[in-house]
Design a protein around this motif. Structure first.
Motif, PDB file in Angstrom:
ATOM      1  N   ILE A   1     -47.658 -18.164  -7.618  1.00 53.21           N
ATOM      2  CA  ILE A   1     -46.232 -18.405  -7.392  1.00 53.21           C
ATOM      3  C   ILE A   1     -45.473 -17.110  -7.644  1.00 53.21           C
ATOM      4  N   GLU A   2     -44.662 -16.705  -6.665  1.00 58.04           N
ATOM      5  CA  GLU A   2     -43.884 -15.478  -6.799  1.00 58.04           C
ATOM      6  C   GLU A   2     -42.401 -15.819  -6.793  1.00 58.04           C
ATOM      7  N   PHE A   3     -41.626 -15.049  -7.566  1.00 51.90           N
ATOM      8  CA  PHE A   3     -40.193 -15.299  -7.695  1.00 51.90           C
ATOM      9  C   PHE A   3     -39.371 -14.222  -6.995  1.00 51.90           C
ATOM     10  N   PHE A   4     -38.226 -14.636  -6.520  1.00 53.58           N
ATOM     11  CA  PHE A   4     -37.255 -13.735  -5.918  1.00 53.58           C
ATOM     12  C   PHE A   4     -35.912 -14.002  -6.592  1.00 53.58           C
ATOM     13  N   HIS A   5     -35.301 -12.964  -7.166  1.00 58.90           N
ATOM     14  CA  HIS A   5     -34.046 -13.124  -7.894  1.00 58.90           C
ATOM     15  C   HIS A   5     -32.909 -12.405  -7.178  1.00 58.90           C
ATOM     16  N   LEU A   6     -31.752 -13.027  -7.199  1.00 59.19           N
ATOM     17  CA  LEU A   6     -30.537 -12.362  -6.741  1.00 59.19           C
ATOM     18  C   LEU A   6     -29.413 -12.731  -7.698  1.00 59.19           C
ATOM     19  N   PRO A   7     -28.665 -11.734  -8.179  1.00 63.03           N
ATOM     20  CA  PRO A   7     -27.530 -12.063  -9.050  1.00 63.03           C
ATOM     21  C   PRO A   7     -26.412 -12.703  -8.241  1.00 63.03           C
ATOM     22  N   ARG A   8     -25.677 -13.566  -8.881  1.00 66.27           N
ATOM     23  CA  ARG A   8     -24.518 -14.189  -8.235  1.00 66.27           C
ATOM     24  C   ARG A   8     -23.309 -13.304  -8.511  1.00 66.27           C
ATOM     25  N   LYS A   9     -22.975 -12.469  -7.543  1.00 63.10           N
ATOM     26  CA  LYS A   9     -21.910 -11.489  -7.736  1.00 63.10           C
ATOM     27  C   LYS A   9     -20.542 -12.142  -7.596  1.00 63.10           C
ATOM     28  N   GLY A  10     -19.700 -11.860  -8.559  1.00 62.09           N
ATOM     29  CA  GLY A  10     -18.356 -12.414  -8.540  1.00 62.09           C
ATOM     30  C   GLY A  10     -17.436 -11.628  -7.621  1.00 62.09           C
ATOM     31  N   ASN A  11     -16.612 -12.337  -6.883  1.00 63.74           N
ATOM     32  CA  ASN A  11     -15.611 -11.727  -6.025  1.00 63.74           C
ATOM     33  C   ASN A  11     -14.268 -12.362  -6.368  1.00 63.74           C
ATOM     34  N   PRO A  12     -13.342 -11.592  -6.955  1.00 58.94           N
ATOM     35  CA  PRO A  12     -12.068 -12.165  -7.405  1.00 58.94           C
ATOM     36  C   PRO A  12     -11.309 -12.916  -6.312  1.00 58.94           C
ATOM     37  N   VAL A  13     -11.336 -12.372  -5.093  1.00 60.38           N
ATOM     38  CA  VAL A  13     -10.615 -13.017  -3.990  1.00 60.38           C
ATOM     39  C   VAL A  13     -11.252 -14.343  -3.633  1.00 60.38           C
ATOM     40  N   LEU A  14     -12.596 -14.331  -3.480  1.00 61.90           N
ATOM     41  CA  LEU A  14     -13.301 -15.565  -3.144  1.00 61.90           C
ATOM     42  C   LEU A  14     -13.185 -16.593  -4.266  1.00 61.90           C
TER      43      LEU A  14
END
Length: 313
Positions: free
Chosen positions: A37-50
């Motif tokens: 099993i392999e993992f893929f990570h992505l940070p949840r980047k904050g966007n003030p406007v969104l």
């Protein structure tokens, strides 16, 4: 059962794996060709406007959908790249990629949004022309809108049914079921074991499949407010109202989820659950294991991020 309100986690099935998203991270777990099993990570980047836009009712749904389409496609792209490649060949495969990581991620995100919009246009406009072809029988605006809605529902169900017959999509739908089972197990305060997860329902009120069905139902009511004749006006109205239908449908989805434990009112979410009988399949134990690994990895990363922020404060 604990009375403490749990965070709402969402997910998505990918090829031979499951993606889960939290407040700070997205994690995908994929079963590789060698059974690892392999993992893929992505940070949840904050966007003030969104972030501000996602607080506005009806508008927040459109932002969330486009964001989910862009992000989900990145994870789907990862899974399709990795699931059938022997880990021993990873270095060779990586050297053959000529695009930069940034270019690839941006391209995949854009492709995800465009694919969603293209699909929405197709499923919105084809029923318009099919319904118009029956105007010699169904002449009134009301009857035309009902016929259009019926064609849209038939196309949706037929599309899902026929793609579910392919081996690859059937397995994706099994992982979709595994994703729901893990979320249900977590929300029911049960330890995340394969045995406990398999006992859970493969259906969930917050599923995107329910949202798709709600767009059909909501569309019928919204289209009552605009004319169906002449044809060009009808086409323009349908395209212009896509954001309106999406925004209202998202709020309906949120409402049905909030009422799922209320007697009688919980029936509002049943149509969406019925559609999930097509978009999910019962997973096997190995697929459930992948879903559990993905969710537990997400929880681990979310906990680490929370602790580090508390230490900074």
């Amino acid at each position: 059962m604990s009375t403490e309100k749990k965070p709402a986690y969402g997910g998505q099935a990918v090829v031979e794996g499951v993606m889960f998203g939290g407040k700070h991270h997205y994690v995908t777990a994929v079963r590789r060709k060698d059974d690892s099993i392999e993992f893929f990570h992505l940070p949840r980047k904050g966007n003030p406007v969104l972030a501000k836009l996602k607080k506005i009712p009806f508008l927040r749904g459109i932002i969330a959908i486009l964001e989910a389409s862009a992000n989900g496609t990145k994870h789907l792209n990862f899974s399709t790249d990795r699931f059938d490649v022997d880990p021993a060949d990873d270095r060779k495969v990586a050297s053959e990629r000529k695009e930069s990581k940034l270019t690839m991620i941006l391209g995949v995100a854009a492709a995800g949004i465009l694919s969603f919009l293209f699909g929405k246009f197709i499923f919105t406009l084809i029923p318009v022309f099919l319904a118009e072809s029956t105007r010699f029988i169904f002449r009134s605006d009301f009857s035309q809108i009902m016929v259009e809605g019926a064609f849209k529902l038939i196309l949706l169900l037929a599309y899902i049914y026929f793609i579910s017959l392919t081996p690859l999509i059937k397995r994706v739908f099994q992982y979709h079921g595994a994703e729901h089972k893990v979320i249900n197990c977590y929300e029911n305060d049960m330890p995340l074991t394969v045995e406990n997860v398999q006992k859970q329902s493969r259906l969930h009120y917050r599923c995107g499949s329910s949202f798709i069905l709600f767009t059909v139902i909501v569309g019928v009511f919204v289209y009552m407010l605009v004319p169906t004749d002449p044809l060009w006006v009808r086409v323009v109205n349908r395209v212009a109202l896509i954001p309106v239908v999406l925004g209202i449908s998202f709020e309906v989805l949120q409402l049905t989820n909030s009422l799922r434990n209320v007697p009688v009112l919980k029936a509002l979410g049943l149509p969406g659950l019925w559609l999930q009988l097509l978009t999910t399949k019962e997973p096997d134990s190995k697929q459930v294991e992948v879903a559990i690994e993905s969710f537990e990895e997400l929880m681990r990363m979310e906990k680490e991020t929370k602790m580090s922020k508390e230490q900074i404060v």
